[in-house]
Motif scaffolding. Structure first.
Motif, PDB file in Angstrom:
ATOM      1  N   ARG A 175     -17.789 -14.632   4.188  1.00 49.15           N
ATOM      2  CA  ARG A 175     -16.471 -14.777   3.325  1.00 49.15           C
ATOM      3  C   ARG A 175     -15.316 -14.517   4.228  1.00 49.15           C
ATOM      4  O   ARG A 175     -15.304 -14.179   5.324  1.00 49.15           O
ATOM      5  N   LYS A 176     -14.343 -14.969   3.900  1.00 48.61           N
ATOM      6  CA  LYS A 176     -12.949 -14.679   4.452  1.00 48.61           C
ATOM      7  C   LYS A 176     -12.099 -13.515   4.328  1.00 48.61           C
ATOM      8  O   LYS A 176     -12.998 -12.659   3.700  1.00 48.61           O
ATOM      9  N   LYS A 177     -11.461 -13.287   4.866  1.00 50.70           N
ATOM     10  CA  LYS A 177     -10.602 -11.946   4.903  1.00 50.70           C
ATOM     11  C   LYS A 177     -10.094 -11.495   3.497  1.00 50.70           C
ATOM     12  O   LYS A 177      -9.715 -12.410   2.670  1.00 50.70           O
ATOM     13  N   ARG A 178     -10.284 -10.292   2.941  1.00 49.91           N
ATOM     14  CA  ARG A 178      -9.661  -9.825   1.607  1.00 49.91           C
ATOM     15  C   ARG A 178      -8.543  -8.938   1.813  1.00 49.91           C
ATOM     16  O   ARG A 178      -8.354  -8.205   2.911  1.00 49.91           O
ATOM     17  N   LYS A 179      -7.597  -9.011   0.727  1.00 50.99           N
ATOM     18  CA  LYS A 179      -6.425  -8.085   0.900  1.00 50.99           C
ATOM     19  C   LYS A 179      -6.697  -6.673   1.074  1.00 50.99           C
ATOM     20  O   LYS A 179      -6.044  -5.733   1.375  1.00 50.99           O
ATOM     21  N   PHE A 180      -7.833  -6.067   0.214  1.00 48.89           N
ATOM     22  CA  PHE A 180      -8.162  -4.619   0.249  1.00 48.89           C
ATOM     23  C   PHE A 180      -8.481  -4.319   1.488  1.00 48.89           C
ATOM     24  O   PHE A 180      -8.646  -3.078   1.854  1.00 48.89           O
ATOM     25  N   ALA A 181      -8.957  -5.190   2.555  1.00 52.24           N
ATOM     26  CA  ALA A 181      -9.211  -4.668   3.963  1.00 52.24           C
ATOM     27  C   ALA A 181      -7.987  -4.872   4.970  1.00 52.24           C
ATOM     28  O   ALA A 181      -8.266  -4.766   6.109  1.00 52.24           O
ATOM     29  N   MET A 182      -7.041  -5.183   4.162  1.00 49.46           N
ATOM     30  CA  MET A 182      -5.734  -5.315   5.303  1.00 49.46           C
ATOM     31  C   MET A 182      -5.436  -3.923   5.937  1.00 49.46           C
ATOM     32  O   MET A 182      -5.397  -2.794   5.070  1.00 49.46           O
ATOM     33  N   GLY A 183      -4.885  -4.287   7.147  1.00 47.82           N
ATOM     34  CA  GLY A 183      -4.302  -2.970   7.861  1.00 47.82           C
ATOM     35  C   GLY A 183      -2.899  -2.915   7.802  1.00 47.82           C
ATOM     36  O   GLY A 183      -2.267  -4.211   7.545  1.00 47.82           O
ATOM     37  N   ARG A 184      -2.352  -1.937   7.921  1.00 47.58           N
ATOM     38  CA  ARG A 184      -0.944  -1.811   8.172  1.00 47.58           C
ATOM     39  C   ARG A 184      -0.438  -1.328   9.479  1.00 47.58           C
ATOM     40  O   ARG A 184      -1.279  -0.620  10.276  1.00 47.58           O
ATOM     41  N   GLN A 185       0.947  -1.433   9.704  1.00 44.51           N
ATOM     42  CA  GLN A 185       1.338  -0.811  11.036  1.00 44.51           C
ATOM     43  C   GLN A 185       1.448   0.625  10.917  1.00 44.51           C
ATOM     44  O   GLN A 185       1.736   1.081   9.871  1.00 44.51           O
ATOM     45  N   PRO A 186       1.207   1.259  11.953  1.00 45.00           N
ATOM     46  CA  PRO A 186       1.215   2.651  11.871  1.00 45.00           C
ATOM     47  C   PRO A 186       2.521   3.296  11.541  1.00 45.00           C
ATOM     48  O   PRO A 186       3.530   2.664  11.902  1.00 45.00           O
ATOM     49  N   ALA A 187       2.717   4.312  10.974  1.00 43.80           N
ATOM     50  CA  ALA A 187       3.875   4.931  10.433  1.00 43.80           C
ATOM     51  C   ALA A 187       4.707   5.360  11.636  1.00 43.80           C
ATOM     52  O   ALA A 187       6.056   5.666  11.623  1.00 43.80           O
ATOM     53  N   ALA A 188       4.014   6.014  12.543  1.00 45.35           N
ATOM     54  CA  ALA A 188       4.576   6.809  13.949  1.00 45.35           C
ATOM     55  C   ALA A 188       5.907   7.780  13.336  1.00 45.35           C
ATOM     56  O   ALA A 188       6.712   7.700  13.698  1.00 45.35           O
ATOM     57  N   THR A 189       5.209   8.728  12.568  1.00 37.60           N
ATOM     58  CA  THR A 189       6.278   9.824  11.911  1.00 37.60           C
ATOM     59  C   THR A 189       7.019  10.469  13.132  1.00 37.60           C
ATOM     60  O   THR A 189       6.235  11.164  13.915  1.00 37.60           O
TER      61      THR A 189
ATOM     62  N   MET B 225       8.413   4.441   0.481  1.00 37.00           N
ATOM     63  CA  MET B 225       7.320   4.200  -0.450  1.00 37.00           C
ATOM     64  C   MET B 225       6.594   2.667  -0.136  1.00 37.00           C
ATOM     65  O   MET B 225       7.229   1.650   0.212  1.00 37.00           O
ATOM     66  N   VAL B 226       5.403   2.637  -0.109  1.00 36.47           N
ATOM     67  CA  VAL B 226       4.419   1.569   0.032  1.00 36.47           C
ATOM     68  C   VAL B 226       3.700   1.412  -1.097  1.00 36.47           C
ATOM     69  O   VAL B 226       2.978   2.034  -1.561  1.00 36.47           O
ATOM     70  N   ARG B 227       3.549   0.049  -1.369  1.00 33.49           N
ATOM     71  CA  ARG B 227       3.008  -0.376  -2.459  1.00 33.49           C
ATOM     72  C   ARG B 227       1.308  -0.722  -1.908  1.00 33.49           C
ATOM     73  O   ARG B 227       0.949  -1.274  -1.143  1.00 33.49           O
ATOM     74  N   CYS B 228       0.583   0.184  -2.842  1.00 33.18           N
ATOM     75  CA  CYS B 228      -1.041   0.089  -2.650  1.00 33.18           C
ATOM     76  C   CYS B 228      -1.684  -0.823  -3.594  1.00 33.18           C
ATOM     77  O   CYS B 228      -1.065  -1.339  -4.581  1.00 33.18           O
ATOM     78  N   ARG B 229      -2.954  -0.640  -3.521  1.00 32.14           N
ATOM     79  CA  ARG B 229      -3.850  -1.414  -4.250  1.00 32.14           C
ATOM     80  C   ARG B 229      -3.654  -1.090  -5.878  1.00 32.14           C
ATOM     81  O   ARG B 229      -3.596   0.533  -6.009  1.00 32.14           O
ATOM     82  N   GLY B 230      -3.358  -1.745  -6.851  1.00 32.97           N
ATOM     83  CA  GLY B 230      -3.333  -1.411  -8.073  1.00 32.97           C
ATOM     84  C   GLY B 230      -1.791  -1.143  -8.581  1.00 32.97           C
ATOM     85  O   GLY B 230      -1.642  -0.856  -9.521  1.00 32.97           O
ATOM     86  N   GLY B 231      -0.952  -1.559  -7.641  1.00 24.98           N
ATOM     87  CA  GLY B 231       0.413  -1.301  -8.003  1.00 24.98           C
ATOM     88  C   GLY B 231       0.824   0.238  -7.955  1.00 24.98           C
ATOM     89  O   GLY B 231       1.982   0.485  -8.140  1.00 24.98           O
ATOM     90  N   ASN B 232       0.049   0.938  -7.220  1.00 24.41           N
ATOM     91  CA  ASN B 232       0.277   2.636  -7.062  1.00 24.41           C
ATOM     92  C   ASN B 232       1.389   2.498  -5.775  1.00 24.41           C
ATOM     93  O   ASN B 232       1.215   1.695  -4.842  1.00 24.41           O
ATOM     94  N   MET B 233       1.988   3.592  -5.747  1.00 28.53           N
ATOM     95  CA  MET B 233       2.952   3.690  -4.639  1.00 28.53           C
ATOM     96  C   MET B 233       2.554   4.969  -3.907  1.00 28.53           C
ATOM     97  O   MET B 233       2.172   5.745  -4.475  1.00 28.53           O
TER      98      MET B 233
END
Length: 181
Positions: free
Chosen positions: A29-43, A52-60
Protein backbone atom coordinates in the motif's frame (compact mmCIF):
# COMPACT_ATOMS: atom_id res chain seq x y z
CA UNK A 1 13.59 9.97 6.40
CA UNK A 2 13.01 13.03 4.28
CA UNK A 3 15.70 13.32 1.58
CA UNK A 4 18.36 15.91 2.42
CA UNK A 5 17.26 16.24 6.06
CA UNK A 6 19.14 13.77 8.25
CA UNK A 7 17.39 12.88 11.50
CA UNK A 8 13.96 14.21 10.49
CA UNK A 9 11.52 11.35 10.09
CA UNK A 10 9.31 11.30 7.04
CA UNK A 11 7.27 8.32 8.21
CA UNK A 12 6.63 6.25 11.31
CA UNK A 13 5.88 3.00 9.52
CA UNK A 14 8.20 0.04 8.93
CA UNK A 15 7.36 -0.52 5.26
CA UNK A 16 10.51 1.31 4.13
CA UNK A 17 12.74 -1.03 6.15
CA UNK A 18 14.54 -4.03 4.69
CA UNK A 19 14.17 -7.58 5.95
CA UNK A 20 16.75 -9.21 8.24
CA UNK A 21 18.09 -11.05 5.17
CA UNK A 22 18.65 -7.74 3.35
CA UNK A 23 15.80 -8.19 0.89
CA UNK A 24 13.39 -5.36 0.15
CA UNK A 25 9.75 -6.18 0.98
CA UNK A 26 7.15 -5.54 -1.70
CA UNK A 27 4.90 -2.56 -1.07
CA UNK A 28 1.30 -3.56 -0.48
CA UNK A 29 0.00 0.00 0.00
CA UNK A 30 1.00 3.64 -0.27
CA UNK A 31 1.89 5.97 2.62
CA UNK A 32 -0.83 6.87 5.11
CA UNK A 33 -1.37 10.11 7.00
CA UNK A 34 -1.53 8.31 10.37
CA UNK A 35 2.02 7.04 9.79
CA UNK A 36 3.28 10.57 9.20
CA UNK A 37 6.31 11.84 11.10
CA UNK A 38 6.86 15.44 12.22
CA UNK A 39 9.89 17.62 12.71
CA UNK A 40 11.35 17.39 16.24
CA UNK A 41 10.28 20.13 18.67
CA UNK A 42 13.86 20.70 19.92
CA UNK A 43 12.55 22.20 23.17
CA UNK A 44 14.92 24.86 24.49
CA UNK A 45 15.37 26.30 27.96
CA UNK A 46 13.72 29.73 28.17
CA UNK A 47 10.50 31.65 28.79
CA UNK A 48 7.53 29.36 28.14
CA UNK A 49 6.46 29.18 24.51
CA UNK A 50 4.00 26.44 23.53
CA UNK A 51 2.44 25.82 20.13
CA UNK A 52 -0.57 23.64 19.44
CA UNK A 53 -0.31 20.84 16.87
CA UNK A 54 -3.37 19.34 15.21
CA UNK A 55 -3.46 15.57 15.64
CA UNK A 56 -5.59 12.68 14.43
CA UNK A 57 -9.31 13.20 15.01
CA UNK A 58 -8.91 16.99 15.15
CA UNK A 59 -7.43 16.81 18.65
CA UNK A 60 -4.84 19.38 19.65
CA UNK A 61 -1.55 18.48 21.28
CA UNK A 62 0.65 21.06 23.05
CA UNK A 63 4.21 21.17 21.72
CA UNK A 64 6.72 22.94 23.97
CA UNK A 65 9.20 25.05 21.98
CA UNK A 66 10.64 26.79 25.06
CA UNK A 67 10.08 25.91 28.70
CA UNK A 68 11.60 27.06 32.00
CA UNK A 69 9.90 24.88 34.63
CA UNK A 70 8.64 21.35 35.14
CA UNK A 71 7.23 18.81 37.55
CA UNK A 72 10.09 16.88 39.14
CA UNK A 73 9.90 13.89 41.47
CA UNK A 74 12.06 13.00 44.47
CA UNK A 75 11.68 9.24 44.12
CA UNK A 76 12.82 8.04 47.55
CA UNK A 77 10.56 10.57 49.30
CA UNK A 78 7.59 9.99 46.93
CA UNK A 79 7.32 13.74 46.46
CA UNK A 80 6.72 15.64 43.22
CA UNK A 81 6.97 19.43 42.99
CA UNK A 82 6.85 22.01 40.21
CA UNK A 83 10.18 23.82 40.09
CA UNK A 84 12.31 26.02 37.86
CA UNK A 85 14.82 24.47 35.45
CA UNK A 86 18.03 26.46 35.80
CA UNK A 87 20.40 24.82 33.32
CA UNK A 88 21.05 21.79 31.11
CA UNK A 89 24.13 20.10 32.56
CA UNK A 90 24.67 16.83 30.67
CA UNK A 91 23.30 14.84 27.78
CA UNK A 92 24.56 11.37 26.91
CA UNK A 93 23.67 11.66 23.23
CA UNK A 94 25.41 14.94 22.35
CA UNK A 95 27.32 17.82 23.91
CA UNK A 96 25.69 20.13 21.37
CA UNK A 97 22.36 19.58 23.15
CA UNK A 98 24.01 20.85 26.36
CA UNK A 99 25.56 23.86 24.61
CA UNK A 100 22.25 24.85 22.99
CA UNK A 101 20.31 24.06 26.22
CA UNK A 102 17.98 21.64 24.44
CA UNK A 103 15.61 19.68 26.70
CA UNK A 104 15.13 16.09 25.61
CA UNK A 105 14.26 12.88 27.43
CA UNK A 106 17.07 11.69 29.76
CA UNK A 107 18.80 15.09 29.78
CA UNK A 108 20.42 15.92 33.14
CA UNK A 109 19.26 19.35 34.30
CA UNK A 110 19.89 21.63 37.27
CA UNK A 111 16.67 22.56 39.13
CA UNK A 112 15.83 24.92 41.98
CA UNK A 113 15.84 23.03 45.32
CA UNK A 114 13.47 25.37 47.22
CA UNK A 115 10.21 23.37 46.80
CA UNK A 116 11.92 20.15 47.93
CA UNK A 117 13.61 21.96 50.83
CA UNK A 118 10.19 23.23 51.99
CA UNK A 119 8.72 19.72 51.68
CA UNK A 120 11.51 18.21 53.78
CA UNK A 121 11.17 20.85 56.49
CA UNK A 122 7.39 20.37 56.66
CA UNK A 123 7.59 16.56 56.63
CA UNK A 124 10.50 15.94 59.01
CA UNK A 125 10.70 19.17 61.01
CA UNK A 126 14.37 19.66 60.09
CA UNK A 127 15.98 22.45 58.11
CA UNK A 128 18.38 21.28 55.39
CA UNK A 129 21.83 22.94 55.43
CA UNK A 130 22.10 26.29 53.64
CA UNK A 131 25.90 26.16 53.37
CA UNK A 132 28.29 23.31 52.71
CA UNK A 133 29.49 21.73 55.95
CA UNK A 134 26.40 22.73 57.97
CA UNK A 135 24.35 20.10 59.78
CA UNK A 136 20.61 19.39 59.78
CA UNK A 137 18.95 21.67 62.33
CA UNK A 138 15.60 21.61 64.10
CA UNK A 139 12.88 23.72 62.46
CA UNK A 140 11.59 26.45 64.79
CA UNK A 141 7.87 26.13 64.10
CA UNK A 142 5.18 25.94 66.78
CA UNK A 143 3.47 22.55 66.47
CA UNK A 144 1.49 20.35 68.84
CA UNK A 145 3.21 17.62 70.85
CA UNK A 146 1.55 14.91 68.76
CA UNK A 147 2.80 16.38 65.45
CA UNK A 148 6.28 16.91 66.92
CA UNK A 149 6.34 13.25 68.03
CA UNK A 150 5.21 12.15 64.53
CA UNK A 151 8.05 14.10 62.88
CA UNK A 152 10.60 12.61 65.28
CA UNK A 153 9.28 9.12 64.51
CA UNK A 154 9.61 9.79 60.77
CA UNK A 155 13.26 10.75 61.25
CA UNK A 156 14.10 7.41 62.91
CA UNK A 157 16.23 5.40 60.49
CA UNK A 158 15.92 8.10 57.81
CA UNK A 159 19.03 9.51 56.20
CA UNK A 160 19.79 11.73 53.22
CA UNK A 161 22.83 10.78 51.09
CA UNK A 162 25.83 13.10 51.47
CA UNK A 163 25.83 13.95 47.74
CA UNK A 164 22.23 15.16 47.99
CA UNK A 165 23.04 17.26 51.08
CA UNK A 166 25.81 18.98 49.10
CA UNK A 167 23.34 19.77 46.31
CA UNK A 168 20.84 21.16 48.83
CA UNK A 169 23.58 23.37 50.30
CA UNK A 170 24.01 25.04 46.90
CA UNK A 171 20.18 25.19 46.52
CA UNK A 172 20.44 23.39 43.17
CA UNK A 173 19.55 19.77 42.51
CA UNK A 174 20.52 17.55 39.59
CA UNK A 175 17.51 15.94 37.96
CA UNK A 176 16.80 13.74 34.96
CA UNK A 177 14.06 14.58 32.44
CA UNK A 178 11.95 11.43 32.24
CA UNK A 179 9.28 12.66 29.81
CA UNK A 180 9.51 13.98 26.28
CA UNK A 181 9.02 17.75 26.63
Amino acid sequence: GIPGTPGIPGTRDTHHKRRATGGAPSAYRKKRKFAMGRQPAATKLGAQQISMVRCRGGNMKPRALRIDNGNFSWGTEVCARKTRILDVVYNASSNELVRTKTLVKNAIVMVDATPFRQYYEQRYGQVLPAKRGDELTEAEVAVSKKIAATKVARRAGHEIPEALLQQFSSNRLLACVSSRP
